[in-house]
Write an enzyme that holds these catalytic residues in place. Sequence first.
Site, PDB file in Angstrom:
ATOM      1  N   LEU A 154       0.670  -1.278  -0.189  1.00  0.00           N
ATOM      2  CA  LEU A 154      -0.078   0.000  -0.052  1.00  0.00           C
ATOM      3  C   LEU A 154       0.878   1.205  -0.118  1.00  0.00           C
ATOM      4  CD1 LEU A 154      -2.641  -1.013   2.721  1.00  0.00           C
ATOM      5  CD2 LEU A 154      -2.780  -1.333   0.212  1.00  0.00           C
ATOM      6  N   ASN A 189       7.540   6.423  -0.036  1.00  0.00           N
ATOM      7  CA  ASN A 189       8.162   7.498  -0.898  1.00  0.00           C
ATOM      8  C   ASN A 189       8.758   8.821  -0.425  1.00  0.00           C
ATOM      9  OD1 ASN A 189       6.063   5.952  -3.176  1.00  0.00           O
ATOM     10  ND2 ASN A 189       8.259   6.181  -3.608  1.00  0.00           N
ATOM     11  N   ASP A 213      14.477   2.053  -0.631  1.00  0.00           N
ATOM     12  CA  ASP A 213      14.174   2.108  -2.017  1.00  0.00           C
ATOM     13  C   ASP A 213      15.095   3.334  -2.760  1.00  0.00           C
ATOM     14  OD1 ASP A 213      13.364   2.706  -4.617  1.00  0.00           O
ATOM     15  OD2 ASP A 213      11.182   2.742  -4.213  1.00  0.00           O
ATOM     16  N   GLY A 252       9.643  -1.698  -8.881  1.00  0.00           N
ATOM     17  CA  GLY A 252       9.238  -1.689 -10.319  1.00  0.00           C
ATOM     18  C   GLY A 252       9.090   0.021 -10.396  1.00  0.00           C
TER      19      GLY A 252
HETATM   20  O1  OSB Z   1       8.540   3.581  -4.880  1.00  0.00           O
HETATM   21  O2  OSB Z   1       8.308   1.782  -5.441  1.00  0.00           O
HETATM   22  C1  OSB Z   1       7.952   3.030  -5.601  1.00  0.00           C
HETATM   23  C2  OSB Z   1       6.105   3.592  -9.041  1.00  0.00           C
HETATM   24  C3  OSB Z   1       6.860   4.805  -9.612  1.00  0.00           C
HETATM   25  C4  OSB Z   1       7.746   5.416  -8.816  1.00  0.00           C
HETATM   26  C5  OSB Z   1       8.207   4.868  -7.302  1.00  0.00           C
HETATM   27  C6  OSB Z   1       7.768   3.659  -7.098  1.00  0.00           C
HETATM   28  C7  OSB Z   1       6.522   2.802  -7.736  1.00  0.00           C
HETATM   29  C8  OSB Z   1       5.911   1.766  -7.374  1.00  0.00           C
HETATM   30  C9  OSB Z   1       5.431   1.022  -8.697  1.00  0.00           C
HETATM   31  O3  OSB Z   1       5.686   1.367  -6.238  1.00  0.00           O
HETATM   32  C10 OSB Z   1       5.818  -0.515  -8.573  1.00  0.00           C
HETATM   33  C11 OSB Z   1       5.366  -1.278  -9.985  1.00  0.00           C
HETATM   34  O4  OSB Z   1       6.171  -0.846 -10.974  1.00  0.00           O
HETATM   35  O5  OSB Z   1       4.595  -1.986  -9.781  1.00  0.00           O
HETATM   36 MG    MG Z   2       9.360   2.591  -3.296  1.00  0.00          MG
END
Ligand code: OSB
Ligand code: MG
Length: 368
Positions: free
Chosen positions: A162, A191, A239, A291
Amino acid sequence: MRIERVVLRRVNLPLVSPFRTSLGIEYDKPAVLVQVITKDSEGWGESVSGFDASYSSEYIESTLDVLQRHLLPPLLAAEQVTASTVAGLMGGVKGHRMAKAAVEMAVMDAELRSYGMSFATSMGAVTDRVASGVSVGIMDSVPELLDAVTGYLEQGYQRIKLKIEPGWDLAPVRAVRERFGDDLVLQVDANAAYTLGDARHLARLDAFDLLLIEQPLDEEDVRGHAELARQLVTPICLDESIVSARSAADAIALGACRIVNIKPGRVGGYLEARRIHDVCAANGIPVWCGGMLETGLGRAGNAALAALPNFTLPGDVSASDRYFATDITEPFVLRDGCLDVPSGPGLGVSPLPDVLAEVTTAVLEPAA
Ligand code: OSB
Ligand code: MG
């Protein structure tokens, strides 16, 4: 091998549903595709930079600019370019890891295709299917979120992530945990939306038995993550902060994370991604493949990477239809909660010419 031509394409794919995170909302997925052409092979790369610089300092126009101006000229001038030497040829440029990753990916694809070897084999894959999770965006309401999660679980996704932000954290997490029960593998991704001052608030997430909390604090606040880790039971996963094997080693040494999300695009390519995998493995830190809403090209490489032995947690490597009505490659499909790892030469997938033409908004060819 000698690179004869490089063709850059800017593409834009509509998303099946808007994707909202603490960084903003996306309706489309842009990408720069790098096509490397040699005498007897060709390869494809994909840059994960976005429309804006909200996730990292890179963005689609900066990628196109640095590729044309700085990264590609030395490659087009070089007699010999291989996957293992291309990073060195681009070494005069600081940063721009997403742009570099796309180039390395295309060179690696062209080279491996010429040998008939897959990405998976070349990187050391130990499995031919990878567990698939799904990243669920911020929604307007909790009932809407529960519907979305229900749909993904019915399709077979093995874990739910989530997206959270201040004001959308405890309530959605509590609702999902209560609705789907203790067996659901559940994690959250902020994020970088919080500060260390939110530690007591974030500690309330401990009640929901989360697998991990991803990047709660600013990307540069590695020490803050280490301090936060001492105040939470839930493991911290990084990340944005992990941009290289060196930064991974530093974060681990500081106690800033117990788990690492590896995104090849963010770290400069699949070879650095593998080095991060190795550093984490040596330190007993499990990893999973993140991703960036990649097209089938990036998804193919990510599935191969996720087949390495220390990728012990389900990744954000979802099926094509989670993102797009029509992917630019043959679609990746979910089978028993997993994606098949491509086994053909190179990435094992190629752009479908008709779809590629439809999503391409610009074609650029830097002069050799
Ligand atoms: O923080 O993982 C992230 C997508 C764009 C930018 C940052 C993130 C993401 C996702 C998407 O969480 C993951 C996916 O490609 O399904
Ligand atoms: Mg992330």
